[in-house]
Design a protein around this motif. Structure first.
Motif, short mmCIF file in Angstrom:
data_model
loop_
_atom_site.label_atom_id
_atom_site.label_comp_id
_atom_site.label_asym_id
_atom_site.label_seq_id
_atom_site.Cartn_x
_atom_site.Cartn_y
_atom_site.Cartn_z
N GLN A 85 0.83 -1.23 0.00
CA GLN A 85 0.00 0.00 0.00
C GLN A 85 0.85 1.27 0.00
N ALA A 86 2.16 1.15 -0.30
CA ALA A 86 3.04 2.34 -0.23
C ALA A 86 3.64 2.67 -1.59
N ASN A 87 3.71 3.95 -1.88
CA ASN A 87 4.40 4.46 -3.08
C ASN A 87 5.18 5.70 -2.69
N PHE A 88 6.38 5.85 -3.26
CA PHE A 88 7.18 7.05 -2.98
C PHE A 88 7.64 7.69 -4.28
N LEU A 89 7.54 9.03 -4.30
CA LEU A 89 7.93 9.80 -5.48
C LEU A 89 8.85 10.94 -5.03
N GLN A 90 9.84 11.24 -5.86
CA GLN A 90 10.64 12.44 -5.59
C GLN A 90 10.02 13.57 -6.39
N ALA A 91 9.42 14.52 -5.70
CA ALA A 91 8.65 15.56 -6.39
C ALA A 91 8.64 16.82 -5.53
N ASN A 92 8.31 17.93 -6.19
CA ASN A 92 8.29 19.23 -5.53
C ASN A 92 6.85 19.61 -5.22
N VAL A 93 6.58 20.09 -4.01
CA VAL A 93 5.21 20.47 -3.65
C VAL A 93 4.65 21.52 -4.60
N TYR A 94 5.53 22.31 -5.24
CA TYR A 94 5.06 23.37 -6.14
C TYR A 94 4.60 22.84 -7.50
N SER A 95 4.94 21.60 -7.82
CA SER A 95 4.43 21.01 -9.08
C SER A 95 4.20 19.52 -8.85
N LEU A 96 3.11 19.25 -8.19
CA LEU A 96 2.82 17.86 -7.82
C LEU A 96 2.24 17.08 -9.00
N PRO A 97 2.61 15.80 -9.12
CA PRO A 97 2.22 15.02 -10.31
C PRO A 97 0.93 14.22 -10.11
N PHE A 98 -0.14 14.88 -9.63
CA PHE A 98 -1.36 14.12 -9.34
C PHE A 98 -2.59 14.74 -10.00
N ALA A 99 -3.55 13.88 -10.27
CA ALA A 99 -4.86 14.34 -10.76
C ALA A 99 -5.59 15.06 -9.63
N PRO A 100 -6.41 16.09 -9.96
CA PRO A 100 -7.20 16.75 -8.91
C PRO A 100 -8.14 15.76 -8.22
N GLU A 101 -8.51 16.07 -7.00
CA GLU A 101 -9.52 15.31 -6.23
C GLU A 101 -9.13 13.84 -6.10
N SER A 102 -7.86 13.59 -5.75
CA SER A 102 -7.38 12.20 -5.68
C SER A 102 -7.38 11.61 -4.27
N PHE A 103 -7.21 12.45 -3.24
CA PHE A 103 -6.85 11.90 -1.92
C PHE A 103 -7.93 12.14 -0.86
N ASP A 104 -8.04 11.14 0.05
CA ASP A 104 -8.96 11.27 1.19
C ASP A 104 -8.35 12.12 2.31
N LEU A 105 -7.03 12.04 2.40
CA LEU A 105 -6.32 12.81 3.43
C LEU A 105 -4.99 13.26 2.84
N ILE A 106 -4.69 14.54 3.05
CA ILE A 106 -3.36 15.06 2.68
C ILE A 106 -2.78 15.68 3.94
N TYR A 107 -1.57 15.27 4.28
CA TYR A 107 -0.93 15.92 5.43
C TYR A 107 0.48 16.34 5.07
N SER A 108 0.93 17.38 5.75
CA SER A 108 2.27 17.91 5.55
C SER A 108 2.73 18.42 6.90
N LEU A 109 3.54 17.61 7.56
CA LEU A 109 3.91 17.91 8.95
C LEU A 109 5.35 18.39 9.01
#
Ligand SMILES: C[S@@+](CC[C@H](N)C(=O)[O-])C[C@H]1O[C@@H](n2cnc3c(N)ncnc32)[C@H](O)[C@@H]1O
Length: 312
Positions: free
Chosen positions: A145-169
């Protein structure tokens, strides 16, 4: 990363879906390959990680830190629940409700909180600009159930409305423009999804002034030397904890007072090495949540920890 992540992925430039070419696979885990946009632009997959950035830009300190301390804060490595308790303190619902949720960990570091999501039955996508993602992958990349990507928060590689929870701690305050970084996240929530963020607090002015002064003084010091210097927190801890005089010292020169020596070194280095570091108050961040029309906004701990829900 797994092929099952593909439907969620988008080219950060054109926002078009990507196609996948696999070179090396081990079970479900794609170790080497290429993600291709219709424009011809490609993003490589190496060591199990989709790479959406060419390098670690301004976060070399975090690449260094999480490579040195791949498991220092990982609950499972020390039979502890410290990361779990910290995560539960920020989450606006019980950990048991993570089951079945699709979760985005923005600035995942070596994956200490991703591990909690997996433990409670969620699926997690961890992204980080630094090579911390390689540490996270070594810690739990093969989990189904895990995936990891090296990406920048300013240009995220995801479709809109994808996640149930987003956190940034403890992440957005280390970016050049934390508000602009925050603005990237609500659009990626499913309707009814939750956003949860934690920032450094601006309230203790003496602490902030001393921290920023020392960060400025130490700025020219090369990172390996700064890391060696952070080991001073191991003995200083015993003086900094003395009644009265310890308080004065820890105000003038803050170091981590965590009881575990390796954690003290990690945290002390973490406080003095970042290129960018900003501090906030609750009302400031509360306004950001309001301006994105997030609902049921709650203030939790530690630091400036808030959560809010995207309307249906
Ligand atoms: C203090 S660490 C926190 C890591 C993790 N959230 C934790 O609490 O253990 C901050 C992380 O933010 C990441 N980061 C900083 N700027 C970023 C950006 N623009 N995009 C993605 N990650 C970023 C760093 O690489 C680093 O791993």
């Amino acid at each position: 990363m797994k092929a099952s992540l593909l439907p969620l992925l988008r080219d950060p430039e054109s926002h078009a879906p990507l196609s996948l070419e696999i070179s090396t696979q081990d079970g479900d885990e794609i170790l080497e390959g290429v993600l291709r946009a219709p424009s011809g632009k490609t993003y490589r997959i190496s060591n199990g990680i989709g790479r959406f950035v060419p390098d670690d830009e301004y976060v070399g300190n975090f690449s260094f830190e999480w490579t040195q301390h791949q498991t220092t804060q990982l609950d499972s490595a020390h039979a502890m629940r410290e990361s779990e308790e910290r995560f539960a303190d920020s989450l606006p619902y019980p950990l048991t409700e993570l089951a079945g949720k699709l979760v985005l960990d923005v600035g995942c570091g070596m994956g200490r909180f991703a591990e909690i999501v997996l433990k409670y039955g969620g699926s997690v996508v961890g992204i980080d600009l630094s090579f911390a993602v390689d540490a996270a992958w070594k810690n739990m990349g093969r989990h189904p159930q895990a995936n990891f990507l090296q990406a920048n928060v300013y240009s995220l590689p995801f479709a809109p409305e994808s996640f149930d929870l987003i956190y940034s701690l403890g992440v957005l305050h280390h970016t050049p423009d934390p508000r602009a970084a925050f603005d990237q996240l609500p659009q990626l929530l499913k309707p009814g999804g939750t956003l949860m963020t934690t920032f450094y607090a601006a309230y203790n002015k003496a602490y902030v002034a001393a921290s920023e002064f020392w960060r400025w003084v130490l700025r020219p010091v090369p990172q390996p030397w700064l890391y060696k210097l952070a080991h001073i927190s191991i003995p200083l801890y015993y003086i900094w904890r003395l009644p009265k005089i310890g308080k004065v010292f820890s105000t003038l020169f803050p170091i981590s007072l965590h009881p575990r020596p390796e954690w003290r070194v990690l945290d002390t280095f973490d406080w003095y090495s970042p290129r960018y570091q900003f501090y906030y108050t609750h009302p400031e961040v509360f306004r950001w949540y309001q301006e994105h029309k997030l609902q049921n906004i709650v203030v939790k701990g530690p630091g400036i920890s808030l959560a809010g829900v995207r309307g249906q």
